[in-house]
Design a protein around this motif. Structure first.
Motif, PDB file in Angstrom:
ATOM      1  N   ILE A 191      14.905   9.567 -15.045  1.00 42.98           N
ATOM      2  CA  ILE A 191      15.531  10.059 -13.906  1.00 42.98           C
ATOM      3  C   ILE A 191      15.294   8.981 -12.765  1.00 42.98           C
ATOM      4  N   PRO A 192      16.135   8.635 -11.800  1.00 43.99           N
ATOM      5  CA  PRO A 192      16.058   7.683 -10.758  1.00 43.99           C
ATOM      6  C   PRO A 192      14.863   8.237  -9.816  1.00 43.99           C
ATOM      7  N   ILE A 193      14.006   7.211  -9.425  1.00 45.30           N
ATOM      8  CA  ILE A 193      12.861   7.392  -8.794  1.00 45.30           C
ATOM      9  C   ILE A 193      13.008   8.236  -7.416  1.00 45.30           C
ATOM     10  N   ARG A 196      -2.631   7.370  -8.527  1.00 39.78           N
ATOM     11  CA  ARG A 196      -2.822   6.093  -8.756  1.00 39.78           C
ATOM     12  C   ARG A 196      -2.720   5.643 -10.127  1.00 39.78           C
ATOM     13  N   GLN A 197      -2.731   6.272 -11.117  1.00 36.76           N
ATOM     14  CA  GLN A 197      -2.572   6.112 -12.643  1.00 36.76           C
ATOM     15  C   GLN A 197      -1.048   6.012 -12.863  1.00 36.76           C
ATOM     16  N   ILE A 198      -0.152   6.316 -11.935  1.00 34.72           N
ATOM     17  CA  ILE A 198       1.230   6.141 -12.214  1.00 34.72           C
ATOM     18  C   ILE A 198       1.982   5.219 -11.155  1.00 34.72           C
ATOM     19  N   MET A 199       1.414   5.183  -9.978  1.00 35.20           N
ATOM     20  CA  MET A 199       1.875   4.304  -9.049  1.00 35.20           C
ATOM     21  C   MET A 199       0.926   3.027  -8.590  1.00 35.20           C
ATOM     22  N   THR A 200       1.639   1.914  -8.247  1.00 34.56           N
ATOM     23  CA  THR A 200       0.860   1.057  -7.560  1.00 34.56           C
ATOM     24  C   THR A 200       0.376   1.474  -6.324  1.00 34.56           C
ATOM     25  N   ILE A 201      -0.386   0.652  -5.645  1.00 35.22           N
ATOM     26  CA  ILE A 201      -1.031   0.942  -4.296  1.00 35.22           C
ATOM     27  C   ILE A 201       0.225   0.769  -3.286  1.00 35.22           C
ATOM     28  N   LYS A 202       1.069  -0.151  -3.515  1.00 39.48           N
ATOM     29  CA  LYS A 202       2.344  -0.282  -2.711  1.00 39.48           C
ATOM     30  C   LYS A 202       3.108   0.973  -2.576  1.00 39.48           C
ATOM     31  N   LEU A 203       3.429   1.687  -3.943  1.00 41.19           N
ATOM     32  CA  LEU A 203       4.326   2.902  -3.848  1.00 41.19           C
ATOM     33  C   LEU A 203       3.396   4.215  -3.349  1.00 41.19           C
ATOM     34  N   ASN A 205      13.943   0.855  -3.543  1.00 41.65           N
ATOM     35  CA  ASN A 205      14.003   0.181  -4.951  1.00 41.65           C
ATOM     36  C   ASN A 205      12.494   0.547  -5.452  1.00 41.65           C
ATOM     37  N   ALA A 206      12.073   1.969  -5.061  1.00 39.29           N
ATOM     38  CA  ALA A 206      10.642   2.061  -5.238  1.00 39.29           C
ATOM     39  C   ALA A 206      10.086   2.162  -6.790  1.00 39.29           C
ATOM     40  N   GLY A 207      11.022   2.094  -7.433  1.00 37.45           N
ATOM     41  CA  GLY A 207      10.741   2.303  -8.918  1.00 37.45           C
ATOM     42  C   GLY A 207      10.102   1.112  -9.502  1.00 37.45           C
ATOM     43  N   ARG A 208      10.125  -0.149  -9.068  1.00 37.32           N
ATOM     44  CA  ARG A 208       9.705  -1.609  -9.513  1.00 37.32           C
ATOM     45  C   ARG A 208       8.137  -1.219  -9.055  1.00 37.32           C
ATOM     46  N   TRP A 209       7.817  -0.167  -8.205  1.00 40.16           N
ATOM     47  CA  TRP A 209       6.328  -0.304  -8.065  1.00 40.16           C
ATOM     48  C   TRP A 209       5.644   0.814  -8.847  1.00 40.16           C
ATOM     49  N   LEU A 210       6.127   1.153  -9.785  1.00 37.71           N
ATOM     50  CA  LEU A 210       5.374   2.003 -10.792  1.00 37.71           C
ATOM     51  C   LEU A 210       4.306   1.317 -11.471  1.00 37.71           C
ATOM     52  N   GLN A 211       3.282   1.915 -12.094  1.00 33.73           N
ATOM     53  CA  GLN A 211       2.508   1.171 -13.009  1.00 33.73           C
ATOM     54  C   GLN A 211       3.103   0.663 -14.268  1.00 33.73           C
ATOM     55  N   PRO A 212       2.642  -0.703 -14.707  1.00 38.41           N
ATOM     56  CA  PRO A 212       3.197  -1.337 -15.683  1.00 38.41           C
ATOM     57  C   PRO A 212       3.189  -0.388 -16.903  1.00 38.41           C
TER      58      PRO A 212
END
Length: 376
Positions: A149-151, A342-349, A203-210
Motif C-alpha cells: 500500500i503506498p506509503i 526505528r526497526q521499520i523506518m530509517t532515521i530520515k523517515l 517519496n518517503a517510501g525509499r526511507w524504509l528500512q532495507p
C-alpha cells in the motif's frame, strides 16, 4: 528426443514460496481452520483479560499502592506490552495470510492512480475507526506497508489511528460539547490526509528500512504459473507457510523494542504529573504551543486516557489550542513508538514524520487558540 519438462515457476521472485503447488487435502484444511478457531478464541480470552490480570498482579499479588507511581507504571507496562505483542502476532499473520495470494499490484495501482486522494481519505478513515494507541497501530502499519500500500496512505492511517476513536468522540462530546468534538475529528482527519500528501510528495517510501524494501521486492505472486500458462491460486497450506514465516521474521526483529519502548512509556506515564504542564505552559504566549508539542511528543498515552487530562488542563487555565496541541502530540507520537518504528523506518523517515507532526500540531494549536472562545 523428448523435450525437457518445464519447471513451474512463480511469476515473481519469492524465496519463501515453493516453485510448485503443494497438494492440499481437505483433511489438512479442516484441521488448520479448527486450530485457527481455537487459537483465535484463546487469543481473545487472553487479550480481554490482560488489563484485569495486570491490575490483580500488581495491586493484589505484589501489594503496590494503586495511587503510587511505581504501581501505575508497572501496571501500564504489563498491560501494554502483552497487548501490543498479541496485536503484533495476530495482525501481521492475518495480513500476510491475506496478501499471500492477493493481487497487490491491482490494489496498489488502484490506490496509487487518480484515486490517490481517496486513498488518503480511506487510510485516515480506517485509522479513525480503529481503537489503537500509537504503538498498537504499528503492526497494522507494518502489514499495510509490506502489502505494498503506498506509503502516504499508510502514513494517513498511522497519524489518524491514535488520534480518533468512537470512545474519544463520546467522551469529548460529554466534556467539551459537540462543536469542539466535531472540530477535533475534522482536524485529526485533516492531519492524516495532509500527512499522506506530504509523505508521498517526498517519496518517503525509499526511507524504509532495507529489510522492508527487500520484503516488498520478494512479495509473493498473485498465483503460480503452471505448465500450460494458466494461473493456479495458492493453497491454504501455502498461505499459512508464507504468513507464519513472515510473522516469525518480523516479530524476531521488533519484540525487544516493544518491551524497551513500553518500559520507557510506562515510566513517563507513572511519574510525569500533568500539573507541571499547566503551570509552565499556561501563559498563552505564541511559543507555548510549539513548546507544548515538543514536550508532549516523548510522552505516551492513548486518546481515551488523555481526554480527562485535557479537561484537567483546561480547568487549570491552559489555553484550548495549547491543550489540544499538547494532547494530540502525546497521543500521536511517543518514545515507545519511535523506538519501535526505528526497526521499520530509517532515521530520515522518522525525523520527517516527527517533524511533520510538530509543524501540523503547532499550526492547529495556534488556530484553536484564536477560534477557541467561539467553539466552547
Amino acid at each position: 528426443m523428448s523435450a525437457t519438462p518445464k519447471t513451474p515457476g512463480c511469476c515473481c521472485a519469492c524465496a519463501s514460496q515453493p516453485t510448485a503447488p503443494i497438494e492440499n487435502p481437505k483433511g489438512w484444511n479442516g484441521k488448520y481452520f479448527a486450530t485457527v478457531a481455537g487459537l483465535a478464541a484463546l487469543w481473545w480470552l487472553v487479550y480481554s483479560s490482560v488489563l484485569p490480570a495486570s491490575h490483580w498482579l500488581v495491586f493484589k499479588v505484589l501489594g503496590l499502592d494503586p495511587d503510587s507511581h511505581w504501581g501505575l507504571s508497572l501496571e501500564f507496562f504489563l498491560y501494554d506490552t502483552v497487548k501490543i505483542l498479541l496485536l503484533l502476532v495476530a495482525l501481521i499473520y492475518g495480513i500476510a495470510w491475506i496478501r499471500a495470494s492477493l493481487n497487490v499490484e491491482r490494489v496498489r495501482d488502484f490506490l496509487a492512480g487518480k484515486r490517490r486522494g481517496l486513498g488518503y481519505f480511506l487510510g485516515a478513515t480506517f485509522g479513525a475507526v480503529t481503537p489503537f494507541c500509537s504503538c498498537s497501530s504499528i503492526p497494522l502499519f507494518l502489514g499495510f506497508t509490506t502489502a505494498r500500500i503506498p506509503i502516504g496512505i499508510t502514513m494517513s492511517f498511522l497519524i489518524t489511528s491514535p488520534l480518533i476513536n468512537e470512545i474519544a468522540v463520546v467522551l469529548l462530546w460529554g466534556l467539551l460539547g459537540w462543536k469542539f468534538t466535531l472540530m477535533y475529528v475534522l482536524v485529526g482527519m485533516a492531519a492524516g490526509i495532509i500527512g499522506g500528501f506530504v509523505m508521498d510528495g517526498l517519496n518517503a517510501g525509499r526511507w524504509l528500512q532495507p529489510f522492508i524494501l527487500e520484503t516488498l521486492e520478494k512479495a509473493p505472486a498473485y498465483h503460480f504459473i503452471n505448465e500450460a500458462g494458466g494461473g493456479q491460486k495458492l493453497t491454504i497450506r501455502q498461505r499459512h507457510s508464507f504468513a507464519y514465516s513472515e510473522t516469525a521474521s518480523i516479530c524476531k526483529r521488533v519484540w525487544k523494542w516493544v518491551i524497551m519502548g513500553v518500559g520507557i512509556g510506562a515510566a513517563l506515564h507513572g511519574f510525569v504529573p500533568d500539573n507541571w504542564f499547566a503551570d509552565n505552559l499556561g501563559s498563552g504566549e505564541w511559543w507555548s504551543v510549539p513548546a507544548a508539542v515538543l514536550v508532549a511528543i516523548p510522552l505516551y498515552s492513548n486518546v481515551t486516557g488523555i481526554i480527562p487530562i485535557m479537561e484537567s488542563l483546561l480547568t487549570k487555565g491552559l489555553p484550548i489550542g495549547t491543550t489540544l496541541a499538547f494532547c494530540m502530540s502525546a497521543v500521536a507520537a511517543s518514545i515507545p513508538e519511535v523506538m519501535m518504528l526505528r526497526q521499520i523506518m530509517t532515521i530520515k523517515l522518522q525525523a520527517t514524520f516527527i517533524g511533520y507532526l510538530w509543524v501540523i500540531f503547532t499550526v492547529l494549536g495556534w488556530l484553536f487558540n484564536i477560534l477557541g472562545p467561539y467553539m466552547v
